[in-house]
Design a protein around this motif. Structure first.
Motif, PDB file in Angstrom:
ATOM      1  N   THR A   1       0.861  -1.178   0.000  1.00 32.04           N
ATOM      2  CA  THR A   1       0.000   0.000   0.000  1.00 32.04           C
ATOM      3  C   THR A   1       0.897   1.229   0.000  1.00 32.04           C
ATOM      4  O   THR A   1       1.793   1.348   0.845  1.00 32.04           O
ATOM      5  N   VAL A   2       0.678   2.123  -0.966  1.00 33.32           N
ATOM      6  CA  VAL A   2       1.479   3.344  -1.083  1.00 33.32           C
ATOM      7  C   VAL A   2       0.544   4.516  -1.354  1.00 33.32           C
ATOM      8  O   VAL A   2      -0.635   4.329  -1.674  1.00 33.32           O
ATOM      9  N   GLU A   3       1.078   5.718  -1.265  1.00 31.96           N
ATOM     10  CA  GLU A   3       0.250   6.901  -1.484  1.00 31.96           C
ATOM     11  C   GLU A   3       1.033   7.957  -2.253  1.00 31.96           C
ATOM     12  O   GLU A   3       2.139   8.336  -1.853  1.00 31.96           O
ATOM     13  N   LEU A   4       0.447   8.419  -3.361  1.00 37.40           N
ATOM     14  CA  LEU A   4       1.021   9.512  -4.141  1.00 37.40           C
ATOM     15  C   LEU A   4       0.272  10.795  -3.806  1.00 37.40           C
ATOM     16  O   LEU A   4      -0.946  10.872  -3.989  1.00 37.40           O
ATOM     17  N   PRO A   5       0.969  11.839  -3.310  1.00 39.20           N
ATOM     18  CA  PRO A   5       0.289  13.087  -2.942  1.00 39.20           C
ATOM     19  C   PRO A   5      -0.346  13.776  -4.148  1.00 39.20           C
ATOM     20  O   PRO A   5       0.187  13.731  -5.265  1.00 39.20           O
ATOM     21  N   ASP A   6      -1.487  14.421  -3.919  1.00 43.94           N
ATOM     22  CA  ASP A   6      -2.142  15.180  -4.988  1.00 43.94           C
ATOM     23  C   ASP A   6      -1.736  16.650  -4.972  1.00 43.94           C
ATOM     24  O   ASP A   6      -2.167  17.419  -5.832  1.00 43.94           O
ATOM     25  N   VAL A   7      -0.914  17.053  -4.004  1.00 42.80           N
ATOM     26  CA  VAL A   7      -0.299  18.388  -3.994  1.00 42.80           C
ATOM     27  C   VAL A   7       1.206  18.178  -3.988  1.00 42.80           C
ATOM     28  O   VAL A   7       1.750  17.548  -3.068  1.00 42.80           O
ATOM     29  N   GLN A   8       1.888  18.653  -5.014  1.00 40.67           N
ATOM     30  CA  GLN A   8       3.311  18.411  -5.194  1.00 40.67           C
ATOM     31  C   GLN A   8       4.062  19.736  -5.336  1.00 40.67           C
ATOM     32  O   GLN A   8       3.496  20.729  -5.790  1.00 40.67           O
ATOM     33  N   ASN A   9       5.329  19.719  -4.955  1.00 40.29           N
ATOM     34  CA  ASN A   9       6.166  20.912  -5.044  1.00 40.29           C
ATOM     35  C   ASN A   9       7.045  20.847  -6.284  1.00 40.29           C
ATOM     36  O   ASN A   9       7.707  19.825  -6.527  1.00 40.29           O
ATOM     37  N   GLY A  10       7.048  21.902  -7.065  1.00 43.87           N
ATOM     38  CA  GLY A  10       7.814  21.934  -8.299  1.00 43.87           C
ATOM     39  C   GLY A  10       9.306  22.121  -8.065  1.00 43.87           C
ATOM     40  O   GLY A  10       9.722  22.792  -7.123  1.00 43.87           O
ATOM     41  N   ARG A  11      10.109  21.495  -8.943  1.00 39.85           N
ATOM     42  CA  ARG A  11      11.551  21.693  -8.983  1.00 39.85           C
ATOM     43  C   ARG A  11      11.951  21.864 -10.434  1.00 39.85           C
ATOM     44  O   ARG A  11      11.544  21.092 -11.297  1.00 39.85           O
TER      45      ARG A  11
ATOM     46  N   GLU B   1       5.275  16.352 -18.459  1.00 44.34           N
ATOM     47  CA  GLU B   1       6.338  17.361 -18.562  1.00 44.34           C
ATOM     48  C   GLU B   1       5.752  18.610 -19.211  1.00 44.34           C
ATOM     49  O   GLU B   1       5.029  18.516 -20.199  1.00 44.34           O
ATOM     50  N   PHE B   2       6.033  19.768 -18.652  1.00 46.02           N
ATOM     51  CA  PHE B   2       5.467  20.993 -19.227  1.00 46.02           C
ATOM     52  C   PHE B   2       6.384  22.178 -18.958  1.00 46.02           C
ATOM     53  O   PHE B   2       7.317  22.114 -18.146  1.00 46.02           O
ATOM     54  N   SER B   3       6.107  23.254 -19.653  1.00 46.79           N
ATOM     55  CA  SER B   3       6.753  24.540 -19.394  1.00 46.79           C
ATOM     56  C   SER B   3       5.694  25.622 -19.516  1.00 46.79           C
ATOM     57  O   SER B   3       4.605  25.388 -20.050  1.00 46.79           O
ATOM     58  N   VAL B   4       5.975  26.812 -19.013  1.00 49.92           N
ATOM     59  CA  VAL B   4       5.038  27.935 -19.108  1.00 49.92           C
ATOM     60  C   VAL B   4       5.641  29.004 -20.008  1.00 49.92           C
ATOM     61  O   VAL B   4       6.859  29.145 -20.100  1.00 49.92           O
ATOM     62  N   ASP B   5       4.777  29.742 -20.690  1.00 48.46           N
ATOM     63  CA  ASP B   5       5.265  30.813 -21.565  1.00 48.46           C
ATOM     64  C   ASP B   5       4.753  32.179 -21.115  1.00 48.46           C
ATOM     65  O   ASP B   5       4.832  33.147 -21.868  1.00 48.46           O
ATOM     66  N   GLU B   6       4.219  32.224 -19.889  1.00 54.48           N
ATOM     67  CA  GLU B   6       3.787  33.495 -19.313  1.00 54.48           C
ATOM     68  C   GLU B   6       4.410  33.659 -17.932  1.00 54.48           C
ATOM     69  O   GLU B   6       4.682  32.670 -17.241  1.00 54.48           O
TER      70      GLU B   6
ATOM     71  N   PHE C   1       6.721  29.805 -11.571  1.00 47.30           N
ATOM     72  CA  PHE C   1       7.423  28.984 -12.546  1.00 47.30           C
ATOM     73  C   PHE C   1       8.187  29.887 -13.509  1.00 47.30           C
ATOM     74  O   PHE C   1       7.673  30.919 -13.944  1.00 47.30           O
ATOM     75  N   GLN C   2       9.409  29.495 -13.848  1.00 49.19           N
ATOM     76  CA  GLN C   2      10.217  30.263 -14.782  1.00 49.19           C
ATOM     77  C   GLN C   2       9.835  29.924 -16.223  1.00 49.19           C
ATOM     78  O   GLN C   2       9.596  28.750 -16.550  1.00 49.19           O
ATOM     79  N   LYS C   3       9.769  30.931 -17.060  1.00 50.14           N
ATOM     80  CA  LYS C   3       9.395  30.727 -18.457  1.00 50.14           C
ATOM     81  C   LYS C   3      10.401  29.810 -19.157  1.00 50.14           C
ATOM     82  O   LYS C   3      11.604  29.915 -18.958  1.00 50.14           O
ATOM     83  N   ASP C   4       9.844  28.883 -19.978  1.00 50.60           N
ATOM     84  CA  ASP C   4      10.630  28.001 -20.845  1.00 50.60           C
ATOM     85  C   ASP C   4      11.516  27.017 -20.084  1.00 50.60           C
ATOM     86  O   ASP C   4      12.417  26.410 -20.663  1.00 50.60           O
ATOM     87  N   LYS C   5      11.276  26.827 -18.805  1.00 56.21           N
ATOM     88  CA  LYS C   5      11.963  25.794 -18.038  1.00 56.21           C
ATOM     89  C   LYS C   5      11.038  24.586 -17.897  1.00 56.21           C
ATOM     90  O   LYS C   5       9.822  24.726 -17.868  1.00 56.21           O
ATOM     91  N   LEU C   6      11.618  23.386 -17.807  1.00 61.90           N
ATOM     92  CA  LEU C   6      10.815  22.176 -17.714  1.00 61.90           C
ATOM     93  C   LEU C   6      10.463  21.854 -16.269  1.00 61.90           C
ATOM     94  O   LEU C   6      11.304  21.955 -15.367  1.00 61.90           O
ATOM     95  N   TYR C   7       9.204  21.436 -16.079  1.00 64.55           N
ATOM     96  CA  TYR C   7       8.706  20.993 -14.771  1.00 64.55           C
ATOM     97  C   TYR C   7       7.921  19.704 -14.966  1.00 64.55           C
ATOM     98  O   TYR C   7       7.485  19.385 -16.089  1.00 64.55           O
ATOM     99  N   TYR C   8       7.700  18.970 -13.850  1.00 64.09           N
ATOM    100  CA  TYR C   8       7.115  17.646 -13.964  1.00 64.09           C
ATOM    101  C   TYR C   8       6.028  17.428 -12.917  1.00 64.09           C
ATOM    102  O   TYR C   8       6.218  17.732 -11.743  1.00 64.09           O
ATOM    103  N   ILE C   9       4.899  16.887 -13.372  1.00 64.94           N
ATOM    104  CA  ILE C   9       3.828  16.437 -12.488  1.00 64.94           C
ATOM    105  C   ILE C   9       3.851  14.911 -12.477  1.00 64.94           C
ATOM    106  O   ILE C   9       3.797  14.273 -13.532  1.00 64.94           O
TER     107      ILE C   9
END
Length: 264
Positions: A121-131, A161-166, A218-226
């Motif tokens: 039995t394991v648990e994945l949090p639904d609120v995560q901190n970006g790096r 995997e995503f990035s932001v442009d704003e 989030f920094q523009k054009d940097k990669l982040y992961y959910i």
């Protein structure tokens, strides 16, 4: 006779003391055990991503190790900097070796982890901190099974995997348009190749929110992961980018799949 009896008592006392000392110096089964840890997936992604996909153990990573239903313990990595392979040391409680026994190891260590001898039995949090450029420590659930001291970990989760442009985006929320389970507490089994899969959802979450590093933006054009549990999003997905004030929403109605150990 009295003199001889006194000598006999002294001899017995000396022998008794020697016996106690020998028992005290014997190693306790399960104490001070060491495991070598590496990755079983061809394209592994576990505690840290580097240079577009290389996977590293973070310094100070912790795992839970189980041996049967009653023996368990927390083990801590020995590496002092990110490394592709490392050793974990710790203690197993109630450890009794068996020729047919095997070890089950789970990353990360968590009070939510448990093992009943057959099912994890394991648990994945639904609120995560970006790096930036990777995912949060103590997040990407991985599991190993071994009859010896070499542990090959396979990932349970996949992700986006995503990035932001704003500028000034503070959080990003992912959800499936058909209410699929993406996080929460689940039961896990291993297939014939020791790769984990979700066998039952105990307390599922249909949305995952990733907050910007340090509570900033989030920094523009940097990669982040959910990080998400494997799922087929039959009616697509929605990404909500939140700002203060305002934000943006991206909706895709195309069927997509979150696959184990794959970033989409």
């Amino acid at each position: 006779m009295k003199h001889s009896r006194t000598i006999a008592i002294l001899v017995l006392a000396a022998l008794s003391g020697c016996s106690v000392e020998e028992i005290d110096n014997q190693p306790v089964p399960g104490m001070g055990m060491k495991f070598s840890a590496s990755f079983g997936d061809i394209h592994p992604t576990r505690t840290a991503l580097l240079n577009g996909g290389q996977v590293l153990w973070d310094a100070g990573d912790e795992i839970d190790v189980y041996y049967g239903a009653s023996s368990q313990g927390k083990f801590v990595s020995l590496n002092t900097e990110p490394a592709a392979g490392t050793e974990f040391v710790g203690d197993l409680s109630n450890y009794v070796y068996s020729e047919s026994g095997f070890y089950i190891a789970v990353y990360p260590h968590s009070a939510a982890n448990s093992y009943d001898g057959s099912t994890l039995t394991v648990e994945l949090p639904d609120v995560q901190n970006g790096r930036e450029g990777t995912f949060d420590s103590n997040l990407f659930i991985s599991i190993a099974k071994s009859s010896g001291s070499d542990l090959f970990f396979y990932n349970l989760c996949g992700g986006v995997e995503f990035s932001v442009d704003e500028p000034e985006v503070k959080s990003v929320t992912l959800k499936g348009n058909n209410g699929e389970t993406l996080a929460g507490k689940v039961k896990v089994l291993l297939d014939g190749d020791n790769k984990p899969y979700v066998s039952e959802v105990i307390d599922g979450k249909t949305e995952i929110t990733l907050t910007a590093p340090g509570g900033k933006y989030f920094q523009k054009d940097k990669l982040y992961y959910i990080v998400a549990l494997p799922a087929v999003l039959e009616k697509g997905f929605t990404l909500t980018f939140k700002k203060q004030p305002g934000g943006a929403v991206r909706v895709s109605e195309k069927t997509v799949e979150v696959k184990r150990s794959v970033w989409g």
